[in-house]
Design a protein around this motif. Sequence first.
Motif, PDB file in Angstrom:
ATOM      1  N   GLU A  57      -1.142   1.979 -18.639  1.00  0.00           N
ATOM      2  CA  GLU A  57      -2.208   1.487 -17.769  1.00  0.00           C
ATOM      3  C   GLU A  57      -1.722   0.263 -16.999  1.00  0.00           C
ATOM      4  OE1 GLU A  57      -6.846  -0.112 -18.021  1.00  0.00           O
ATOM      5  OE2 GLU A  57      -5.666   0.186 -19.848  1.00  0.00           O
ATOM      6  N   LEU A  58      -1.993   0.235 -15.706  1.00  0.00           N
ATOM      7  CA  LEU A  58      -1.628  -0.881 -14.851  1.00  0.00           C
ATOM      8  C   LEU A  58      -2.735  -1.938 -14.924  1.00  0.00           C
ATOM      9  CD1 LEU A  58       0.651  -1.670 -12.862  1.00  0.00           C
ATOM     10  CD2 LEU A  58      -0.727  -0.651 -11.043  1.00  0.00           C
ATOM     11  N   VAL A  59      -2.375  -3.134 -15.369  1.00  0.00           N
ATOM     12  CA  VAL A  59      -3.376  -4.177 -15.593  1.00  0.00           C
ATOM     13  C   VAL A  59      -2.862  -5.521 -15.082  1.00  0.00           C
ATOM     14  CG1 VAL A  59      -4.367  -3.013 -17.617  1.00  0.00           C
ATOM     15  CG2 VAL A  59      -2.474  -4.627 -17.931  1.00  0.00           C
ATOM     16  N   GLY A  60      -3.709  -6.547 -15.173  1.00  0.00           N
ATOM     17  CA  GLY A  60      -3.312  -7.898 -14.815  1.00  0.00           C
ATOM     18  C   GLY A  60      -4.212  -8.510 -13.759  1.00  0.00           C
ATOM     19  N   PHE A  61      -4.006  -9.798 -13.518  1.00  0.00           N
ATOM     20  CA  PHE A  61      -4.815 -10.554 -12.551  1.00  0.00           C
ATOM     21  C   PHE A  61      -4.750  -9.920 -11.165  1.00  0.00           C
ATOM     22  CE2 PHE A  61      -5.072 -14.054  -9.406  1.00  0.00           C
ATOM     23  CZ  PHE A  61      -6.336 -14.535  -9.690  1.00  0.00           C
ATOM     24  N   ASP A  62      -3.533  -9.604 -10.685  1.00  0.00           N
ATOM     25  CA  ASP A  62      -3.398  -8.981  -9.364  1.00  0.00           C
ATOM     26  C   ASP A  62      -4.203  -7.691  -9.269  1.00  0.00           C
ATOM     27  OD1 ASP A  62      -1.633 -10.921  -8.454  1.00  0.00           O
ATOM     28  OD2 ASP A  62       0.164  -9.738  -8.872  1.00  0.00           O
ATOM     29  N   ILE A  63      -4.135  -6.888 -10.313  1.00  0.00           N
ATOM     30  CA  ILE A  63      -4.783  -5.575 -10.291  1.00  0.00           C
ATOM     31  C   ILE A  63      -6.301  -5.735 -10.244  1.00  0.00           C
ATOM     32  CG2 ILE A  63      -4.940  -3.332 -11.417  1.00  0.00           C
ATOM     33  CD1 ILE A  63      -2.069  -4.279 -10.456  1.00  0.00           C
ATOM     34  N   GLU A  64      -6.829  -6.643 -11.073  1.00  0.00           N
ATOM     35  CA  GLU A  64      -8.287  -6.842 -11.076  1.00  0.00           C
ATOM     36  C   GLU A  64      -8.765  -7.450  -9.761  1.00  0.00           C
ATOM     37  OE1 GLU A  64     -10.517  -7.990 -14.435  1.00  0.00           O
ATOM     38  OE2 GLU A  64      -8.800  -7.872 -15.803  1.00  0.00           O
ATOM     39  N   ILE A  65      -7.999  -8.384  -9.215  1.00  0.00           N
ATOM     40  CA  ILE A  65      -8.367  -8.958  -7.915  1.00  0.00           C
ATOM     41  C   ILE A  65      -8.317  -7.869  -6.840  1.00  0.00           C
ATOM     42  CG2 ILE A  65      -7.576 -10.491  -6.065  1.00  0.00           C
ATOM     43  CD1 ILE A  65      -9.076 -12.014  -8.198  1.00  0.00           C
ATOM     44  N   GLY A  66      -7.261  -7.058  -6.855  1.00  0.00           N
ATOM     45  CA  GLY A  66      -7.147  -5.983  -5.873  1.00  0.00           C
ATOM     46  C   GLY A  66      -8.299  -5.007  -5.944  1.00  0.00           C
ATOM     47  N   ASN A  67      -8.671  -4.614  -7.146  1.00  0.00           N
ATOM     48  CA  ASN A  67      -9.796  -3.690  -7.306  1.00  0.00           C
ATOM     49  C   ASN A  67     -11.105  -4.315  -6.830  1.00  0.00           C
ATOM     50  OD1 ASN A  67      -8.201  -1.629  -8.358  1.00  0.00           O
ATOM     51  ND2 ASN A  67      -8.506  -2.268 -10.468  1.00  0.00           N
ATOM     52  N   ALA A  68     -11.286  -5.613  -7.108  1.00  0.00           N
ATOM     53  CA  ALA A  68     -12.493  -6.310  -6.663  1.00  0.00           C
ATOM     54  C   ALA A  68     -12.536  -6.394  -5.136  1.00  0.00           C
ATOM     55  CB  ALA A  68     -12.550  -7.709  -7.269  1.00  0.00           C
ATOM     56  N   LEU A  69     -11.382  -6.605  -4.513  1.00  0.00           N
ATOM     57  CA  LEU A  69     -11.327  -6.672  -3.054  1.00  0.00           C
ATOM     58  C   LEU A  69     -11.658  -5.318  -2.433  1.00  0.00           C
ATOM     59  CD1 LEU A  69      -8.135  -8.884  -2.599  1.00  0.00           C
ATOM     60  CD2 LEU A  69     -10.521  -9.582  -2.305  1.00  0.00           C
ATOM     61  N   CYS A  70     -11.118  -4.256  -3.021  1.00  0.00           N
ATOM     62  CA  CYS A  70     -11.413  -2.919  -2.503  1.00  0.00           C
ATOM     63  C   CYS A  70     -12.896  -2.590  -2.669  1.00  0.00           C
ATOM     64  CB  CYS A  70     -10.546  -1.877  -3.208  1.00  0.00           C
ATOM     65  SG  CYS A  70      -8.824  -1.894  -2.654  1.00  0.00           S
ATOM     66  N   GLU A  71     -13.458  -2.995  -3.791  1.00  0.00           N
ATOM     67  CA  GLU A  71     -14.900  -2.780  -4.001  1.00  0.00           C
ATOM     68  C   GLU A  71     -15.720  -3.549  -2.973  1.00  0.00           C
ATOM     69  OE1 GLU A  71     -18.288  -3.382  -7.510  1.00  0.00           O
ATOM     70  OE2 GLU A  71     -16.163  -3.637  -7.974  1.00  0.00           O
ATOM     71  N   GLU A  72     -15.299  -4.784  -2.702  1.00  0.00           N
ATOM     72  CA  GLU A  72     -15.993  -5.601  -1.699  1.00  0.00           C
ATOM     73  C   GLU A  72     -15.904  -4.963  -0.316  1.00  0.00           C
ATOM     74  OE1 GLU A  72     -18.157  -8.558   0.044  1.00  0.00           O
ATOM     75  OE2 GLU A  72     -17.804  -8.375  -2.119  1.00  0.00           O
ATOM     76  N   MET A  73     -14.757  -4.372   0.016  1.00  0.00           N
ATOM     77  CA  MET A  73     -14.561  -3.743   1.324  1.00  0.00           C
ATOM     78  C   MET A  73     -15.096  -2.317   1.375  1.00  0.00           C
ATOM     79  SD  MET A  73     -10.751  -5.129   2.396  1.00  0.00           S
ATOM     80  CE  MET A  73      -9.918  -4.326   1.030  1.00  0.00           C
ATOM     81  N   LYS A  74     -15.532  -1.813   0.205  1.00  0.00           N
ATOM     82  CA  LYS A  74     -16.064  -0.445   0.091  1.00  0.00           C
ATOM     83  C   LYS A  74     -15.037   0.593   0.534  1.00  0.00           C
ATOM     84  CE  LYS A  74     -20.916  -1.774   0.481  1.00  0.00           C
ATOM     85  NZ  LYS A  74     -20.647  -3.202   0.234  1.00  0.00           N
ATOM     86  N   VAL A  75     -13.816   0.428   0.003  1.00  0.00           N
ATOM     87  CA  VAL A  75     -12.749   1.394   0.246  1.00  0.00           C
ATOM     88  C   VAL A  75     -12.176   1.842  -1.094  1.00  0.00           C
ATOM     89  CG1 VAL A  75     -12.130   0.434   2.498  1.00  0.00           C
ATOM     90  CG2 VAL A  75     -10.983  -0.409   0.442  1.00  0.00           C
ATOM     91  N   GLU A  76     -11.501   2.969  -1.083  1.00  0.00           N
ATOM     92  CA  GLU A  76     -10.866   3.490  -2.297  1.00  0.00           C
ATOM     93  C   GLU A  76      -9.474   2.882  -2.452  1.00  0.00           C
ATOM     94  OE1 GLU A  76      -9.187   7.742  -4.088  1.00  0.00           O
ATOM     95  OE2 GLU A  76     -10.411   7.725  -2.264  1.00  0.00           O
ATOM     96  N   CYS A  77      -9.157   2.455  -3.664  1.00  0.00           N
ATOM     97  CA  CYS A  77      -7.829   1.901  -3.967  1.00  0.00           C
ATOM     98  C   CYS A  77      -6.972   2.929  -4.686  1.00  0.00           C
ATOM     99  CB  CYS A  77      -7.946   0.693  -4.893  1.00  0.00           C
ATOM    100  SG  CYS A  77      -8.212  -0.851  -4.053  1.00  0.00           S
ATOM    101  N   GLU A  78      -5.701   2.995  -4.330  1.00  0.00           N
ATOM    102  CA  GLU A  78      -4.743   3.792  -5.085  1.00  0.00           C
ATOM    103  C   GLU A  78      -3.517   2.915  -5.318  1.00  0.00           C
ATOM    104  OE1 GLU A  78      -3.729   7.998  -3.992  1.00  0.00           O
ATOM    105  OE2 GLU A  78      -1.757   7.097  -3.659  1.00  0.00           O
ATOM    106  N   TRP A  79      -3.172   2.684  -6.585  1.00  0.00           N
ATOM    107  CA  TRP A  79      -2.057   1.801  -6.909  1.00  0.00           C
ATOM    108  C   TRP A  79      -0.741   2.570  -6.983  1.00  0.00           C
ATOM    109  CZ3 TRP A  79      -2.407  -3.354  -6.825  1.00  0.00           C
ATOM    110  CH2 TRP A  79      -3.686  -3.921  -6.876  1.00  0.00           C
ATOM    111  N   VAL A  80       0.312   1.960  -6.434  1.00  0.00           N
ATOM    112  CA  VAL A  80       1.662   2.524  -6.441  1.00  0.00           C
ATOM    113  C   VAL A  80       2.604   1.453  -6.987  1.00  0.00           C
ATOM    114  CG1 VAL A  80       3.510   3.538  -5.062  1.00  0.00           C
ATOM    115  CG2 VAL A  80       1.110   3.888  -4.382  1.00  0.00           C
ATOM    116  N   THR A  81       3.411   1.779  -7.992  1.00  0.00           N
ATOM    117  CA  THR A  81       4.365   0.805  -8.522  1.00  0.00           C
ATOM    118  C   THR A  81       5.724   0.978  -7.861  1.00  0.00           C
ATOM    119  OG1 THR A  81       4.890   2.263 -10.389  1.00  0.00           O
ATOM    120  CG2 THR A  81       3.211   0.569 -10.752  1.00  0.00           C
ATOM    121  N   GLN A  82       6.400  -0.153  -7.687  1.00  0.00           N
ATOM    122  CA  GLN A  82       7.688  -0.178  -6.993  1.00  0.00           C
ATOM    123  C   GLN A  82       8.497  -1.348  -7.533  1.00  0.00           C
ATOM    124  OE1 GLN A  82       9.324   1.565  -4.281  1.00  0.00           O
ATOM    125  NE2 GLN A  82      10.950   0.182  -4.961  1.00  0.00           N
TER     126      GLN A  82
END
Length: 258
Positions: free
Chosen positions: A47-72
């Motif tokens: 599972e991908l977790v952490g401060f960045d991930i939670e902030i990113g998900n919250a931002l996508c929720e605020e913008m009402k867009v779907e998030c898809e995470w890609v690791t690199q």
Amino acid sequence: MRLKHIVAVAALAMVAVGGAQAKEWKKIRMGTEGAYPPFNYTTSAGELVGFDIEIGNALCEEMKVECEWVTQDWDGIIPGLIAGKYDTILASMSITPEREEKISFSEKYYNTPPAIAVRKDSDLKGVTPADLAGKKIGAQSSTTHSIYAEQTFTDSDIVLYPTSEEYKLDLESGRVDAVGDDVMVLQGWIDSDEGSCCKILGTLKSVDEIHGKGAGIGVRKGDEDLAAMFSDAIAAIRANGKYKEINDKYFAFDAYGE
């Protein structure tokens, strides 16, 4: 008449091009490293977790867009963005002049200072170049911390690693004398069982030309509208308390900084 016709056609072509470039962001692919705790990392369950991930998900929720995470892997994270593997970089990437030549950024979403960590039994007393002269200092390659170390600790032996996990192992085993990274990365490790060997020796004064203006969300040149969307969303979650809710799960102070 002929000249007017050419001008009209050219104007229509410009409108068409502008329309082709405009994007309606309904789904955003978010690029991250997944190996930089506590900001972004992968659990043993995958599972991908952490401060960045939670902030990113919250931002996508605020913008009402779907998030898809890609690791690199970190070394390829900017080339991957430019190549279109994902639409953003949300991976604790500092906004620096060098990076701004290649990509664009949102406003910062956090800004914490760099620091030096050593083993608890270390006899080192300070974090100046003189204090660390002749010592081996570890850092993750292609980061602001490695650039700072190479430019500042010129009388030290700088050892670079592909991820933060490798330098932690070498500090624990004594193969390096000190390591440099974000203070919260180091403190989070030290507070865990894995980092019980070590301690924070001291924080470093950020250098704007190297450390930048805090961590921002990177986008491709030409996608400044997406960066602006994220900047507005950062301001919104700061105002509505969502940022603080996430922040307080990870830190005992406001990571947003000054």
